[in-house]
Design a protein around this motif. Structure first.
Motif, PDB file in Angstrom:
ATOM      1  N   TRP A  31       9.447  -5.201   7.007  1.00  0.00           N
ATOM      2  CA  TRP A  31       9.930  -5.324   8.803  1.00  0.00           C
ATOM      3  C   TRP A  31      10.703  -3.402   8.719  1.00  0.00           C
ATOM      4  O   TRP A  31      10.330  -2.516   7.905  1.00  0.00           O
ATOM      5  CB  TRP A  31      11.392  -5.550   8.949  1.00  0.00           C
ATOM      6  N   ILE A  32       9.587  -2.678   9.770  1.00  0.00           N
ATOM      7  CA  ILE A  32       9.485  -1.536   9.967  1.00  0.00           C
ATOM      8  C   ILE A  32      10.811  -1.040  11.018  1.00  0.00           C
ATOM      9  O   ILE A  32      10.073  -1.769  12.084  1.00  0.00           O
ATOM     10  CB  ILE A  32       7.910  -0.668  10.489  1.00  0.00           C
ATOM     11  N   ASP A  33      11.299  -0.157  10.481  1.00  0.00           N
ATOM     12  CA  ASP A  33      12.470   0.389  12.066  1.00  0.00           C
ATOM     13  C   ASP A  33      11.961   0.915  12.594  1.00  0.00           C
ATOM     14  O   ASP A  33      12.681   2.552  12.605  1.00  0.00           O
ATOM     15  CB  ASP A  33      14.214   0.084  11.418  1.00  0.00           C
ATOM     16  N   PHE A  34      11.476   1.122  13.998  1.00  0.00           N
ATOM     17  CA  PHE A  34      10.322   1.315  14.128  1.00  0.00           C
ATOM     18  C   PHE A  34      10.766   2.155  15.660  1.00  0.00           C
ATOM     19  O   PHE A  34      10.773   3.879  15.343  1.00  0.00           O
ATOM     20  CB  PHE A  34       9.184   0.625  14.909  1.00  0.00           C
ATOM     21  N   PHE A  35      11.863   1.566  16.660  1.00  0.00           N
ATOM     22  CA  PHE A  35      12.553   2.040  16.653  1.00  0.00           C
ATOM     23  C   PHE A  35      14.175   2.762  16.489  1.00  0.00           C
ATOM     24  O   PHE A  35      14.730   3.507  17.557  1.00  0.00           O
ATOM     25  CB  PHE A  35      13.025   1.515  17.744  1.00  0.00           C
ATOM     26  N   GLY A  36      15.244   2.148  15.285  1.00  0.00           N
ATOM     27  CA  GLY A  36      15.597   2.889  14.959  1.00  0.00           C
ATOM     28  C   GLY A  36      16.034   4.375  14.332  1.00  0.00           C
ATOM     29  O   GLY A  36      16.209   5.758  14.657  1.00  0.00           O
ATOM     30  N   ALA A  37      15.538   4.103  12.689  1.00  0.00           N
ATOM     31  CA  ALA A  37      14.748   4.949  11.860  1.00  0.00           C
ATOM     32  C   ALA A  37      13.831   5.329  12.219  1.00  0.00           C
ATOM     33  O   ALA A  37      13.651   6.938  11.784  1.00  0.00           O
ATOM     34  CB  ALA A  37      15.709   4.185  11.126  1.00  0.00           C
ATOM     35  N   GLY A  38      13.382   4.816  12.937  1.00  0.00           N
ATOM     36  CA  GLY A  38      11.868   5.980  13.233  1.00  0.00           C
ATOM     37  C   GLY A  38      11.375   6.469  11.710  1.00  0.00           C
ATOM     38  O   GLY A  38      10.972   6.966  11.607  1.00  0.00           O
ATOM     39  N   VAL A  39      11.137   5.107  10.956  1.00  0.00           N
ATOM     40  CA  VAL A  39      10.428   5.061   9.529  1.00  0.00           C
ATOM     41  C   VAL A  39       9.047   5.958   9.706  1.00  0.00           C
ATOM     42  O   VAL A  39       8.776   6.523   8.703  1.00  0.00           O
ATOM     43  CB  VAL A  39      10.474   4.241   9.355  1.00  0.00           C
TER      44      VAL A  39
ATOM     45  N   TYR B 106       3.298  -4.786   7.088  1.00  0.00           N
ATOM     46  CA  TYR B 106       3.909  -3.600   7.380  1.00  0.00           C
ATOM     47  C   TYR B 106       3.797  -3.539   9.111  1.00  0.00           C
ATOM     48  O   TYR B 106       3.533  -3.562   9.656  1.00  0.00           O
ATOM     49  CB  TYR B 106       4.096  -2.201   7.466  1.00  0.00           C
ATOM     50  N   CYS B 107       5.381  -3.880  10.055  1.00  0.00           N
ATOM     51  CA  CYS B 107       5.376  -4.252  10.725  1.00  0.00           C
ATOM     52  C   CYS B 107       6.386  -4.598  11.766  1.00  0.00           C
ATOM     53  O   CYS B 107       7.160  -4.883  10.599  1.00  0.00           O
ATOM     54  CB  CYS B 107       4.502  -6.419  11.027  1.00  0.00           C
ATOM     55  N   PHE B 108       6.754  -5.380  12.593  1.00  0.00           N
ATOM     56  CA  PHE B 108       7.958  -5.269  13.936  1.00  0.00           C
ATOM     57  C   PHE B 108       7.090  -6.596  15.455  1.00  0.00           C
ATOM     58  O   PHE B 108       6.416  -6.171  15.493  1.00  0.00           O
ATOM     59  CB  PHE B 108       8.576  -4.304  13.773  1.00  0.00           C
ATOM     60  N   ALA B 109       8.408  -7.217  15.278  1.00  0.00           N
ATOM     61  CA  ALA B 109       7.996  -8.425  16.208  1.00  0.00           C
ATOM     62  C   ALA B 109       7.512  -7.070  17.937  1.00  0.00           C
ATOM     63  O   ALA B 109       6.717  -8.549  18.730  1.00  0.00           O
ATOM     64  CB  ALA B 109       9.307  -9.227  16.735  1.00  0.00           C
ATOM     65  N   GLN B 110       7.954  -6.652  18.343  1.00  0.00           N
ATOM     66  CA  GLN B 110       7.337  -5.235  19.566  1.00  0.00           C
ATOM     67  C   GLN B 110       5.612  -4.916  19.361  1.00  0.00           C
ATOM     68  O   GLN B 110       5.569  -4.953  20.461  1.00  0.00           O
ATOM     69  CB  GLN B 110       8.599  -4.821  19.654  1.00  0.00           C
ATOM     70  N   SER B 111       5.584  -4.799  17.792  1.00  0.00           N
ATOM     71  CA  SER B 111       4.377  -4.072  18.056  1.00  0.00           C
ATOM     72  C   SER B 111       3.457  -5.540  17.989  1.00  0.00           C
ATOM     73  O   SER B 111       2.341  -6.345  17.363  1.00  0.00           O
ATOM     74  CB  SER B 111       4.165  -3.495  16.680  1.00  0.00           C
ATOM     75  N   GLY B 112       2.198  -5.628  19.413  1.00  0.00           N
ATOM     76  CA  GLY B 112       1.238  -6.326  18.993  1.00  0.00           C
ATOM     77  C   GLY B 112       0.759  -5.396  18.819  1.00  0.00           C
ATOM     78  O   GLY B 112      -1.187  -6.588  18.017  1.00  0.00           O
ATOM     79  N   ASN B 113      -0.080  -4.011  19.003  1.00  0.00           N
ATOM     80  CA  ASN B 113      -1.045  -3.493  17.205  1.00  0.00           C
ATOM     81  C   ASN B 113      -0.901  -4.432  15.730  1.00  0.00           C
ATOM     82  O   ASN B 113      -2.247  -5.051  15.610  1.00  0.00           O
ATOM     83  CB  ASN B 113      -0.803  -2.474  17.427  1.00  0.00           C
ATOM     84  N   ALA B 114       0.857  -4.869  15.696  1.00  0.00           N
ATOM     85  CA  ALA B 114       0.903  -5.382  13.711  1.00  0.00           C
ATOM     86  C   ALA B 114       0.454  -6.799  13.704  1.00  0.00           C
ATOM     87  O   ALA B 114       0.150  -7.803  13.262  1.00  0.00           O
ATOM     88  CB  ALA B 114       1.620  -5.230  13.857  1.00  0.00           C
ATOM     89  N   TYR B 115       1.220  -7.418  15.758  1.00  0.00           N
ATOM     90  CA  TYR B 115       0.552  -8.699  15.808  1.00  0.00           C
ATOM     91  C   TYR B 115      -1.227  -8.806  15.568  1.00  0.00           C
ATOM     92  O   TYR B 115      -1.232 -10.559  14.924  1.00  0.00           O
ATOM     93  CB  TYR B 115       1.069  -9.094  17.204  1.00  0.00           C
ATOM     94  N   ARG B 116      -1.629  -8.646  15.828  1.00  0.00           N
ATOM     95  CA  ARG B 116      -2.994  -9.209  15.274  1.00  0.00           C
ATOM     96  C   ARG B 116      -3.692  -9.227  13.548  1.00  0.00           C
ATOM     97  O   ARG B 116      -3.657  -9.680  13.845  1.00  0.00           O
ATOM     98  CB  ARG B 116      -4.820  -7.715  15.894  1.00  0.00           C
ATOM     99  N   ALA B 117      -2.915  -8.647  13.066  1.00  0.00           N
ATOM    100  CA  ALA B 117      -3.173  -8.627  11.396  1.00  0.00           C
ATOM    101  C   ALA B 117      -2.224  -9.714  11.424  1.00  0.00           C
ATOM    102  O   ALA B 117      -2.381 -10.544   9.898  1.00  0.00           O
ATOM    103  CB  ALA B 117      -2.371  -7.259  11.288  1.00  0.00           C
TER     104      ALA B 117
END
Ligand SMILES: N[C@@H](CCC(=O)N[C@@H](CS)C(=O)NCC(=O)O)C(=O)O
Length: 220
Positions: free
Chosen positions: A33-41, A7-18
């Motif tokens: 893909w997690i719609d972090f900024f839009g739906a705020g899943v 579970y990740c999205f391109a703007q997440s450096g925290n997810a980039y590690r994994a």
């Protein structure tokens, strides 16, 4: 289905590690893909109940196992593959020491700083930004000093501590308003060394979400 789901999205450096670790070890993995900024899943009750009670990305699924916290994910993957694994107790503790410092003081400030500058509405208060920038400068100087002594954080070989440290360091300088490579030459050389590893990829090429608001990738 792939062996691993992240579970990740391109703007997440925290997810980039994994994501970077999965790529570097040649794992068979797919992003969710997690719609972090839009739906705020990540803030929805079903995400907190079914995926991660901490309401965070990244989450790694491997069969019946579900792991969160990038430091835990990196440890799990290195234990299971033997890759980027610290070699003895001293190295293990040293890697953990840098992972905690990174999570709290380095990328722990860089991520929110970049968020407040680029994505938050309204953008970060100038006094808050100035406070965070001073913390970032101090922490990056400590990392730079360390990397003047050894090519990687724990010594001669790259470990999970180095992969953790990469989290937000490859995002473009325009997204920060300062240039990490220019300000910290030993970090710049370290980033070049990491970039030279087989299967290295930039966060915008590795995880979906580029351009912003899409599920795309930069160079695919
Ligand atoms: N220490 C965590 C940090 C994870 C994290 O903060 N992820 C962000 C996305 S980049 C998040 O999900 N934030 C949601 C929130 O804090 O509410 C890790 O390394 O996995």
């Amino acid at each position: 289905m792939s062996d691993y789901q992240l579970y990740c999205f391109a703007q997440s450096g925290n997810a980039y590690r994994a994501a970077l670790m999965l790529n570097l070890i040649g794992a068979d993995w797919e992003p969710v893909w997690i719609d972090f900024f839009g739906a705020g899943v990540q803030r929805k009750p079903d995400y907190r109940e079914g995926v991660n009670e901490m309401g965070e990305v990244p989450v790694l699924v491997h069969g019946k196992k579900k792991l969160t916290q990038s430091g835990v994910i990196l440890t799990y993957l290195s234990d299971h593959t033997g890759k980027f694994k610290p070699q003895n107790e001293d190295e293990r503790l040293e890697a953990l020491r840098w992972i905690i410092f990174d999570n709290q003081k380095v990328n722990g400030f860089l991520g929110p700083y970049r968020f407040l500058k680029n994505f938050a509405k309204p953008a970060g208060d100038p006094a808050v930004m100035a406070f965070m920038k001073a913390r970032i400068d101090g922490a990056l100087a400590i990392v730079n000093k360390r990397l003047e002594k050894t090519p990687f954080l724990v010594g001669e070989r790259p470990t999970i501590a180095d992969i953790s440290m990469c989290a937000y360091l490859y995002y473009p300088p325009e997204e920060y308003g300062f240039d990490i490579r220019k300000d910290h030459p030993a970090i710049a050389r370290f980033l070049d060394r990491m970039q030279a590893l087989p299967n290295w990829a930039h966060p915008y090429d590795l995880m979906p979400g580029y351009p912003f608001g899409t599920q795309g990738y930069r160079n695919r």
